[in-house]
Design a protein around this motif. Structure first.
Motif, mmCIF file in Angstrom:
data_model
loop_
_atom_site.group_PDB
_atom_site.id
_atom_site.type_symbol
_atom_site.label_atom_id
_atom_site.label_comp_id
_atom_site.label_asym_id
_atom_site.label_seq_id
_atom_site.Cartn_x
_atom_site.Cartn_y
_atom_site.Cartn_z
ATOM 1 N N TRP A 160 -5.626 8.054 -1.476
ATOM 2 C CA TRP A 160 -5.486 9.488 -1.215
ATOM 3 C C TRP A 160 -6.721 10.010 -0.497
ATOM 4 N N LEU B 101 -3.361 1.905 -3.718
ATOM 5 C CA LEU B 101 -2.974 3.316 -3.669
ATOM 6 C C LEU B 101 -4.149 4.134 -3.143
ATOM 7 N N VAL C 277 0.404 4.346 -13.503
ATOM 8 C CA VAL C 277 1.157 3.162 -13.095
ATOM 9 C C VAL C 277 1.816 2.568 -14.329
ATOM 10 N N PRO D 140 -4.399 7.118 -10.836
ATOM 11 C CA PRO D 140 -2.957 7.347 -10.820
ATOM 12 C C PRO D 140 -2.270 6.711 -12.013
ATOM 13 N N THR E 167 0.831 -1.198 0.000
ATOM 14 C CA THR E 167 0.000 0.000 0.000
ATOM 15 C C THR E 167 0.869 1.253 0.000
ATOM 16 N N MET E 168 0.321 2.313 -0.564
ATOM 17 C CA MET E 168 0.910 3.646 -0.444
ATOM 18 C C MET E 168 -0.231 4.638 -0.291
ATOM 19 N N TRP F 231 2.054 7.976 -3.654
ATOM 20 C CA TRP F 231 2.412 7.509 -4.999
ATOM 21 C C TRP F 231 2.699 8.676 -5.944
ATOM 22 N N SER G 237 6.824 1.030 -9.899
ATOM 23 C CA SER G 237 5.974 -0.079 -10.368
ATOM 24 C C SER G 237 6.786 -1.368 -10.455
#
Length: 246
Positions: free
Chosen positions: A134, A132, A170, A168, A103-104, A108, A117
């Motif tokens: 936010w 991911l 990737v 996002p 997880t981030m 990211w 990646s």
């Protein structure tokens, strides 16, 4: 003028403010990320452990990776017994195939996408998952738009608009994803709102006189917004993206 790298590396200077005021993540999002995950979890760019603590409470087997020593110190105090390691998304201190979920959260958009990646793909077992996340201040509230204008984080806001609208960026082997959006309210007081503003990267790197002007404007907005009990309702939308690889 500050660069993206300056902002990405700025958080340690405000680690305590970050931990005090930044919101965590809705239970619904954390449960969705963990759904079906049986093996180890790595939370990368973990900061002071906002997401790490929620993952560890549900799953237990969690490694936190964070490049800033000040942030890691708070993380280890916040999440007792946490396996906190120095590293970045591009250089993970993890073995090949060693984790089932990576997880981030709020991170990211700082990475070198092809390298991050590739590293995520290296450390993920098969099947594995990249998650991911936010938190995004809801633009539906006009007061939030005024707050964003006072903060002056146009570059960051532009990044978030792109993530919200298009997802996002990737690179292989990650492509199609599932997504979830959860709307919720972060209840804080005026002082905490100012502390939250002080933890933003684009505020941290400003000259002191500009930073004080920004924080003064945020305090005025908070006092305008505050209820009779002193609480400030800050509406958020949490965007989460889940990439499964087999």
């Amino acid at each position: 003028m500050s660069t993206s790298d300056d902002r990405a590396l700025s958080f340690g200077a405000a680690a305590e403010a970050y931990d005090r005021a930044r919101p965590s993540y809705p239970d619904e999002v954390v449960d969705w990320l963990l759904d079906g995950v049986d093996g180890p979890v790595a939370d990368v760019g973990a900061g002071t452990g906002k997401l790490t603590s929620s993952l560890a409470a549900r799953h237990g087997d969690v490694v936190a990776v964070e490049p800033d020593a000040q942030m890691r110190e708070i993380l280890q105090a916040t999440v007792p017994g946490a396996d906190a390691r120095d590293g970045t998304a591009e250089h993970l201190p993890l073995g090949a195939g060693s984790t089932s979920l990576l997880t981030m959260a709020q991170a990211w958009h700082w990475v070198d996408v092809p390298r991050a990646s590739a590293e995520a793909a290296r450390v993920l077992a098969r099947p594995g998952r990249l998650g991911l996340v936010w938190n995004y201040r809801s633009p539906a509230d006009p007061w939030v738009s005024r707050l964003s204008a006072a903060l002056g984080g146009a570059d960051s806001a532009g990044q978030m608009d792109g993530i919200r609208d298009d997802g996002p960026a990737v690179a292989a082997p990650f492509s199609s994803c599932d997504r979830i959006v959860v709307a919720w309210n972060h209840l804080i007081d005026v002082d905490s709102l100012v502390t939250l503003a002080a933890s933003r990267s684009y505020v941290i790197v400003r000259p002191e006189h500009e930073r004080e002007q920004v924080l003064g404007a945020v305090r005025a907005l908070g006092q305008e917004r505050a209820d009779v009990d002193g609480s400030v309702r800050l509406p958020y939308e949490t965007y989460a993206f889940r990439y499964d690889v087999t």
